[in-house]
Design an enzyme around this catalytic site. Sequence first.
Site, PDB file in Angstrom:
ATOM      1  CG  ASN A  21      76.901  65.641  14.855  1.00  0.00           C
ATOM      2  OD1 ASN A  21      75.654  66.188  14.885  1.00  0.00           O
ATOM      3  ND2 ASN A  21      76.993  64.271  14.879  1.00  0.00           N
ATOM      4  CD1 TRP A  22      77.202  72.236  16.881  1.00  0.00           C
ATOM      5  CD2 TRP A  22      75.431  73.468  17.150  1.00  0.00           C
ATOM      6  NE1 TRP A  22      77.581  73.471  16.853  1.00  0.00           N
ATOM      7  CE2 TRP A  22      76.428  74.234  16.894  1.00  0.00           C
ATOM      8  CE3 TRP A  22      74.019  73.918  17.263  1.00  0.00           C
ATOM      9  CZ2 TRP A  22      76.414  75.806  16.978  1.00  0.00           C
ATOM     10  CZ3 TRP A  22      73.947  75.552  17.342  1.00  0.00           C
ATOM     11  CH2 TRP A  22      75.185  76.355  17.275  1.00  0.00           C
ATOM     12  CE  LYS A  23      77.828  63.683  18.242  1.00  0.00           C
ATOM     13  NZ  LYS A  23      78.148  62.447  19.136  1.00  0.00           N
ATOM     14  CG  HIS A  73      76.336  59.795  14.076  1.00  0.00           C
ATOM     15  ND1 HIS A  73      76.284  59.364  15.178  1.00  0.00           N
ATOM     16  CD2 HIS A  73      77.582  60.845  14.466  1.00  0.00           C
ATOM     17  CE1 HIS A  73      77.259  59.825  16.213  1.00  0.00           C
ATOM     18  NE2 HIS A  73      77.927  60.682  15.549  1.00  0.00           N
ATOM     19  CD  GLU A  89      75.320  60.072  18.833  1.00  0.00           C
ATOM     20  OE1 GLU A  89      74.753  60.968  18.302  1.00  0.00           O
ATOM     21  OE2 GLU A  89      76.524  60.076  19.462  1.00  0.00           O
ATOM     22  CD  GLU A  94      81.725  60.295  14.509  1.00  0.00           C
ATOM     23  OE1 GLU A  94      82.216  61.632  14.460  1.00  0.00           O
ATOM     24  OE2 GLU A  94      80.573  60.101  14.744  1.00  0.00           O
ATOM     25  N   GLY A 100      82.031  60.803  22.724  1.00  0.00           N
ATOM     26  CA  GLY A 100      81.310  61.216  23.817  1.00  0.00           C
ATOM     27  C   GLY A 100      82.166  60.675  25.249  1.00  0.00           C
ATOM     28  CB  SER A 105      86.609  61.811  22.623  1.00  0.00           C
ATOM     29  OG  SER A 105      85.777  61.156  23.171  1.00  0.00           O
ATOM     30  N   GLY A 115      81.844  66.402  17.896  1.00  0.00           N
ATOM     31  CA  GLY A 115      80.567  66.399  18.737  1.00  0.00           C
ATOM     32  C   GLY A 115      80.536  67.512  19.853  1.00  0.00           C
ATOM     33  N   GLY A 116      80.772  67.171  20.971  1.00  0.00           N
ATOM     34  CA  GLY A 116      80.816  67.932  22.064  1.00  0.00           C
ATOM     35  C   GLY A 116      81.520  69.330  22.038  1.00  0.00           C
TER      36      GLY A 116
END
Length: 243
Positions: free
Chosen positions: A9-11, A92, A94, A162, A168, A206, A227-228
């Site tokens: 997920n590049w967000k 998600h 977010e 999640e 993150g 993470s 993610g990251g």
Amino acid sequence: APRKLAAGNWKMNGNRAALAEIDTLIAAHPVPGCEVLICPPAVLLHPMKARVGDAIALGGQDCHAKASGAHTGDIAAAQLKDVGAAYVILGHSERRADHGETDVAVAAKAAAAHAAGLTAIICVGETEAQRDAGETLDVIAAQLDGSIPDGATAANTVIAYEPVWAIGTGRTPTTGQIAEVHGLMRERLAGKVADAAQVRLLYGGSVKPGNAAEIFAIPHVDGALVGGASLKADDFGAIIAAL
Ligand code: 13P
């Protein structure tokens, strides 16, 4: 057991120049043993599809519940499909936090995704306050009950656990905590989805090259939503290799 899925997920990160990371990823993992998915910002779907063809799967990060119409700034599931997406991330944390998305809204979006022929990745997860209060399993059960639409199957639905406090932050639950939630999710799905045993259950929060193997060994963990670490071909490649 279901086929494993490594989803990135590049967000709200990346641009056309970042598409080069995908070339590196594909070159390093020409025939991965698991399915590989990237969900970039929607504006990158079309150029990414042109670049990767069928080497990896692509997905959106949200869609509207309606099929089309006067909804400025929104994107329909069929439009994601049109530019090469096979998946869409929905609910998600977010989006639940930034856009007030409720379980009811997420279920409506997932139904729209299914109608357009997309596989919905429905996200659930407790906040730190909810975990500290001992509410985790109740929260996850309620989110599953409310966010999964009728007609969900293992072919059109993936669930991602999640924990909000693990996203993150570099913090992850213990293997026991992940096992407890994933076991509950598998049980809960059985009341809702005919082929519940085949539904892929992802862990997200993470996930890194250093903890991926340990997380993927947990029962009922069928992959990861990353993610990251999905932004760098080397890191995401190492996670794919661990699956
Ligand atoms: P991080 O891997 O950056 O913690 O993000 C997880 C996530 O939210 C994926 O959807």
